[in-house]
Structure formats: C-alpha cells, structure tokens
Design a protein around this motif. Structure first.
Motif, PDB file in Angstrom:
ATOM      1  N   GLY A   1       0.958  -1.360  -0.017  1.00 48.82           N
ATOM      2  CA  GLY A   1       0.068  -0.123  -0.145  1.00 48.82           C
ATOM      3  C   GLY A   1       1.015   1.451   0.091  1.00 48.82           C
ATOM      4  O   GLY A   1       0.082   2.357   0.228  1.00 48.82           O
TER       5      GLY A   1
ATOM      6  N   SER B   1      -4.432  -1.882  -2.286  1.00 50.84           N
ATOM      7  CA  SER B   1      -3.219  -2.352  -3.147  1.00 50.84           C
ATOM      8  C   SER B   1      -3.328  -3.849  -3.101  1.00 50.84           C
ATOM      9  O   SER B   1      -4.171  -4.444  -2.231  1.00 50.84           O
ATOM     10  CB  SER B   1      -1.993  -2.089  -2.423  1.00 50.84           C
ATOM     11  OG  SER B   1      -1.753  -2.734  -1.213  1.00 50.84           O
TER      12      SER B   1
ATOM     13  N   GLY C   1      -1.514  -6.473  -1.889  1.00 52.47           N
ATOM     14  CA  GLY C   1      -1.099  -6.736  -0.375  1.00 52.47           C
ATOM     15  C   GLY C   1      -2.163  -6.533   0.497  1.00 52.47           C
ATOM     16  O   GLY C   1      -2.492  -7.000   1.602  1.00 52.47           O
TER      17      GLY C   1
HETATM   18  N1  LIG Z   1      -6.150   9.044  -6.281  1.00 51.80           N
HETATM   19  C1  LIG Z   1      -5.492   8.839  -5.256  1.00 51.80           C
HETATM   20  N2  LIG Z   1      -5.181   9.517  -4.374  1.00 51.80           N
HETATM   21  C2  LIG Z   1      -4.832   9.255  -3.264  1.00 51.80           C
HETATM   22  N3  LIG Z   1      -4.417   8.025  -2.956  1.00 51.80           N
HETATM   23  C3  LIG Z   1      -4.666   6.947  -3.878  1.00 51.80           C
HETATM   24  C4  LIG Z   1      -5.326   7.327  -5.156  1.00 51.80           C
HETATM   25  N4  LIG Z   1      -5.168   6.219  -5.715  1.00 51.80           N
HETATM   26  C5  LIG Z   1      -4.609   5.285  -5.032  1.00 51.80           C
HETATM   27  N5  LIG Z   1      -4.239   5.745  -3.877  1.00 51.80           N
HETATM   28  C6  LIG Z   1      -3.604   4.834  -2.748  1.00 51.80           C
HETATM   29  O1  LIG Z   1      -2.513   4.335  -3.239  1.00 51.80           O
HETATM   30  C7  LIG Z   1      -2.504   3.130  -2.261  1.00 51.80           C
HETATM   31  C8  LIG Z   1      -2.198   1.867  -3.292  1.00 51.80           C
HETATM   32  O2  LIG Z   1      -0.795   1.996  -3.834  1.00 51.80           O
HETATM   33  P1  LIG Z   1      -0.162   0.946  -4.715  1.00 51.80           P
HETATM   34  O3  LIG Z   1      -1.236   0.136  -5.122  1.00 51.80           O
HETATM   35  O4  LIG Z   1       0.770   1.373  -5.476  1.00 51.80           O
HETATM   36  O5  LIG Z   1       0.492   0.055  -3.294  1.00 51.80           O
HETATM   37  P2  LIG Z   1       1.752  -0.988  -3.503  1.00 51.80           P
HETATM   38  O6  LIG Z   1       2.922  -0.392  -2.977  1.00 51.80           O
HETATM   39  O7  LIG Z   1       1.797  -1.558  -4.888  1.00 51.80           O
HETATM   40  O8  LIG Z   1       1.274  -2.122  -2.508  1.00 51.80           O
HETATM   41  P3  LIG Z   1       1.283  -3.755  -2.590  1.00 51.80           P
HETATM   42  O9  LIG Z   1       2.789  -4.257  -2.142  1.00 51.80           O
HETATM   43  O10 LIG Z   1       0.169  -4.260  -1.644  1.00 51.80           O
HETATM   44  O11 LIG Z   1       1.180  -4.122  -4.005  1.00 51.80           O
HETATM   45  C9  LIG Z   1      -3.733   2.915  -1.618  1.00 51.80           C
HETATM   46  O12 LIG Z   1      -3.487   2.822  -0.298  1.00 51.80           O
HETATM   47  C10 LIG Z   1      -4.796   3.885  -2.433  1.00 51.80           C
HETATM   48  O13 LIG Z   1      -5.747   4.173  -1.324  1.00 51.80           O
END
Ligand SMILES: Nc1ncnc2c1ncn2[C@@H]1O[C@H](COP(=O)(O)OP(=O)(O)OP(=O)(O)O)[C@@H](O)[C@H]1O
Ligand SMILES: Nc1ncnc2c1ncn2[C@@H]1O[C@H](COP(=O)(O)OP(=O)(O)OP(=O)(O)O)[C@@H](O)[C@H]1O
Ligand SMILES: [Mg+2]
Ligand SMILES: [Mg+2]
Lengths: 155, 164, 155, 164
Positions: B34, C62, C64
C-alpha cells in the motif's frame, strides 16, 4: 492465416522452452497444440517437466510451479517484440527461495540490453538492483527514498 | 536512448512533485504493502499513453488525481513526465534530453507534451514506437502472472493468435 | 431467516474488526450491508482503513492490502466455529516483511489453544514454529526432514 | 486430545511410508515449490473424510495413489493415518492412542479404520465432530486467500448466509 499462427506458435514455443530451462534447472517445457490439424479448433497446452520429474500438463503442477510456468509463458510472448523498457510488478510472489535468485539472474540478463524496472517485496531481487528505491507512505502521501546497496557477507 | 527519470505530481498517492531517477540497467522498487509501488507502474502506463483507466486501477481518469482527506486542497490535475537521455540521437527530436508529459484534469481530459510543446497522443505513440519499441506487452502488472495461471488452453491459443 | 443472518453477520463483523486490527497496526475495518433493510437484496461490502489512511472499500486497495483483508475475513468466518486444529497453506504470499511477522504472531496465539499446521515459504513464519519440517523431493518422491530451530542473533 | 502424528503411504508424491510428528502447538512445513507440502495438507483433508477429490487436486480418488515413472511397481492403494494422543479421554474411544486411517484403492473405493477396526465414514465424522470440532472451515488451502480477494460483495453475503 494458419501459417501466420503456426510461425508465431513455433517461435513462442521455442522462447518458452529456453526461458523455462533458465528458471527451472534441469527442467524442460513446451507448448502443444490440442488440435494439430486445425489449431483454431483447440487450445494450446503447456507440458512441463520441472527438473527431475516426469512430463505433465501445467494443470497438475504445484502452485509455485504453475506460477513459474506462467511467468515463462508471459516472457516468451514478450520476446516476440524487442523492447527497450520492461516493467515487472511482483512476478515472484509464489516462488521459493531457490527460484527467486534465478528470476533475479534472468532479469539482470534482460537489463544488459534493455532497461528494466521491477517492483518486488523480496530481498534477493533487491540485492541485484543497479538502483534501489524504497516507497514510503505517510498520512496517505507516498514518497521515495533512494536506498544504498551495501555488500554484506563474503564475496 | 534511455529513460533517465520519472516525475510524478498529483498522481494517485504521489501528491507532491516526486522524482525517480532510473538506472540504465535494473531499477528495483521496494516498500510496504500500500505504499505506492504499483502506482509508479501506473504512472508509467499513464505517461506512455495507455487509454484504459481501469488498467491503472481507476474508475475514470480523473480518479488518478491525488485525493486526500487531510484538509489541504486537492490538486486540480495529475501529471507524469518521463525524461529520456537522447545523446545518441535515437529519438528523432533535436535535443539531448526528451521529455514526454501527460496531464489529466478533473474532467478526465488528457494533454500530452513533448519538450513542453503540446502534441497529440498519436505523436507520442509514433515517437515511442519508432525509437523505443514500447508497448503494452513489455509490462507485467501485479496479478498478471496469477491471471495467466488461471487461463485455460483456449485462452492461451487466442493470446498467441492475437500476437500473430 | 433474516435474524439468523443478522446475528451471524454481526459476529463475523466483530471478529473481522478485531483480527484486522491485529494484522494492520492502527488499522480499522468493518463489514457493511449494501442493503440494510433487506440484506438478501445486496451484498456485503468491506470497508477498511489500514493504519493512518482514510476509509475506503477493499476494491480500491493495493494487492497486499487486499490479501491481508481477505485473510482477516476468512479468519473471522472461522472464528464462528471453535476448532482444535487449523491448517493454513501459504496465506502469506502477498504480504510485505512488516506484515508477515504480525501474521506469525497471530498464528502463534492460535496455537496456544489449538493445534496449528502452517505451510509457508517465508522464514519469519518458520522461525516461530514449535516443530519445523522441510519437505524434499527426489526423483518424483517426497520425503520429510525434521529441522532444528537454531536461535540466531541476539535475544 | 491432540493430533500427534500423520502417516502417509503411497499418497500422492509420498510413495514410501512417511511419518510426520505434530507439535501440540505450531507445526510449520517448508520446502521448495513442488516438493509435496500441499500434498500433506491434502492428506489431512483425505484422512478426515473429505468427499471431493477435486479439493485434493485429483480428478478422481484413484489419482491420489502414488504414480511414478521410475520402473518400480506403483502402489495399489494410498493410505493416510492420523494418530491422536487420547490420554485425557476426550475422544470417546477406550485407548490412550486413537488412530484414524483411510485407504483408497485403484477403483477409488475408500475404507476407513478406527484403531485398525473397520468403520464407516460417518463413524469417523461423528467421532471427530464430538471431540475435535474438525470441519472443512478450519482449513485455508493454497489459493483460498486469492480466491476471497476476487470475491464480490454478493458472494461474501452468500458465504455469511451459509454460515448462518
Ligand atoms: N487518487 C488517489 N489519491 C490518493 N491515494 C490514492 C489514489 N489512488 C490510489 N491511492 C492509494 O494508493 C495506495 C495503493 O498503492 P499501490 O497499489 O501502489 O501499493 P503497493 O505499494 O503496490 O502495495 P502492494 O505491495 O500491496 O502491492 C492505496 O492506499 C490507495 O488508497
Ligand atoms: N499421485 C501422484 N503421484 C506422484 N506424484 C504426484 C501425485 N500427485 C501429485 N504429485 C506431485 O506432487 C507435486 C506437487 O506437490 P505439492 O502441490 O504438494 O507441492 P508444494 O510443495 O505445495 O509446492 P508449492 O510451494 O509450489 O505450492 C507435483 O510435482 C505433482 O506432480
Ligand atoms: Mg502493488
Ligand atoms: Mg503448495
């Protein structure tokens, strides 16, 4: 249009075999047409023999073996078009600690001729990075930290 | 030529201007669940002109703009820039550095720029196609491997057929 | 039959909230009925606020975070029936190195009152085992090795 | 009472008689992809009387018998035994050790034994239900978490409904 399909099929099958061999030591894999006379009447089966085992269809493999086989298949498709940038997001989740370094080595090889960006949760992938970044989140805002790669242990 | 830097501004969880220098070889991105790693991948898809907001895990393009609950005013647009080192002249643009920028506003409308000059999406796609062989197929997004595991033999044949 | 459903729903929701809080520090999560007047006309939504973030539906989390939320939901359902034996096969694949030790701690807690058998590829789960076994395969035949848990580093 | 040992013989990749002593607390099983970890989980489902071969990743029950290509004759049946320490008398059987055994032959027919005495599957299920609260729901099989991630809100409500 069967010729175009067969040419593509043969090349993907060849790529698939090579990549699988690199990821699964002593292993072999190939693509098989269910209906050789008319490919469009059937599908494409994957038969694999991970190191030391007998040949069988991908459907009867373990979770991690299926994951490795699927990865090899995707990479085989990609090899059909040369690209200067590859992006891989968490392709290693189901692989054990012996397979992950093999994936790392393959990614490293790709990075000699193309740029590669990899997202991972695994240390053995991070340890082969040329540049390593950590993503952080505070109060819902993401930030980036550049991480130094220190050599630990013996060389 | 090679990609030298990604810059995100107001894009998904990257509210503030964030620069990520890229290695000529292997760049690895880690961090907790996340934290925003896949959002960086989405940013790359975005700036390269991908047309499906769902692929970037957004209902519509305007959802790509940072939305936070922290009282600060939300940005009015999301912007991603991808910088290229063009010293070898491989990109048919007369400059040592080539920057592709894509901005999307609250109406979901995208604007593309090449070295700050406004261009069409097709201009960007043509440019990238010629000098960089960049397509959707060089990306393995999170969950793609799992998706291919669940595929049956007919789907696989169709995928190879599409490639042919 | 709505009463029976509501009683179950309330209890699963309560379990879910507790388990999520344990797995996601500073986080909160709950189950929400899409159609409160008649639950059977809608589904059950999951709303979560992983530590420090704003509340949102699981669909927009996300990879995870979704995995962690799904795990908490499954465990919440299980808590409805007391069991003397739990078996978990690779429940940690998509979790980062901060979450996995939390799962390990939760599993350890379960093992105080019930027997737990866990299959994993992760060291931080292996390190909390009371008994640890490695499975080997040679020429297509599986075997078991009992592994000694050595304490490394400081205590 | 608590489970003290699993014994596999001719079951899936465990050709030879294999004993796995269990901890009263937490037993962890590790090993490379494809080594046989999930097959042990399948063995537990099997000996506890589960009726769906597909849940144990077999087309039919006879597929659970070890099949190897190594020239040695394949076993004619697959057998799993689960030993319980019954010193606290929690299982209504008059012995300090209680053994449940399930054997399946090449026709896919299962035979259940309790302390070597042949019994019906229902006898086993009743015994386990009373003293051990063992059901299908305390197992999280490989891929279940991913399956729940893909579930939609209606599926979730149905699952809770089934539980009610
Ligand atoms: N438009 C937005 N504004 C603010 N936050 C956002 C927006 N779109 C997505 N997010 C946030 O981004 C986060 C997701 O990030 P991401 O999918 O890149 O995580 P990750 O590092 O790939 O995690 P994982 O290891 O679990 O895959 C979520 O907490 C989501 O709420
Ligand atoms: N009847 C059988 N006879 C012989 N081998 C079998 C039989 N059934 C399954 N196998 C083998 O068991 C292996 C799968 O084992 P299993 O699924 O337990 O692996 P695993 O250790 O869980 O791996 P992963 O970490 O990838 O999930 C496969 O190689 C499969 O061919
Ligand atoms: Mg991600
Ligand atoms: Mg497994």
């Amino acid at each position: 249009k069967k010729d175009a399909f067969m040419r593509t099929f043969e090349e993907v099958s060849r790529n698939f075999g090579e990549i699988f061999r690199e990821l699964s030591p002593g292993g072999e894999a190939r693509l098989v047409l269910e209906c050789e006379s008319n490919p469009f009447e059937g599908g494409v089966e994957i038969e694999a023999r991970p190191g030391g085992k007998e040949i069988r269809r991908v459907e009867s493999m373990s979770g991690g073996e299926k994951s490795l086989t699927a990865l090899a298949f995707i990479l085989a498709l990609q090899k059909m078009r040369s690209a200067s940038l590859y992006v891989f997001d968490e392709i290693d989740a189901h692989l054990d600690d012996e397979k992950v370094p093999r994936v790392a080595r393959l990614i490293k090889k790709y990075s000699q001729n193309s740029q590669v960006i990899v997202v991972t949760l695994k240390d053995s992938i991070m340890s082969v990075a040329d540049r390593l970044f950590g993503v952080t989140m505070k109060d819902g805002v993401s930030g980036i930290v550049s991480l130094e790669l220190a050599e630990y242990g013996g060389d | 030529p090679y990609a030298s830097k990604i810059e995100l501004r107001g894009f998904k969880s990257f509210r503030d201007k964030t620069e990520i220098p890229l290695s000529r070889g292997l760049t690895v991105i880690g961090g907790p669940n996340g934290s925003g790693k896949s959002n960086i991948v989405d940013a790359l898809c975005f700036v390269l002109g991908w047309m499906s907001a769902k692929t970037m895990r957004a209902e519509r393009f305007s959802d790509l703009i940072f939305k936070g609950g922290d009282g600060r005013r939300s940005p009015r647009f999301a912007e991603v820039s991808l910088y290229f080192n063009n010293e070898d002249g491989g990109i048919e643009v007369d400059s040592k550095t080539v920057v592709i920028t894509r901005t999307v506003d609250e109406e979901g409308k995208s604007v593309y720029r090449l070295n700050r000059r406004r261009v069409s999406r097709q201009d960007i796609v043509d440019l990238l196609g010629k000098s960089l062989s960049l397509g959707e197929y060089n990306f393995i997004l999170q969950g793609d491997v799992e998706h291919f595991v669940r595929m049956d033999s007919i789907d696989r044949r169709k995928i190879i057929d599409e490639l042919a």
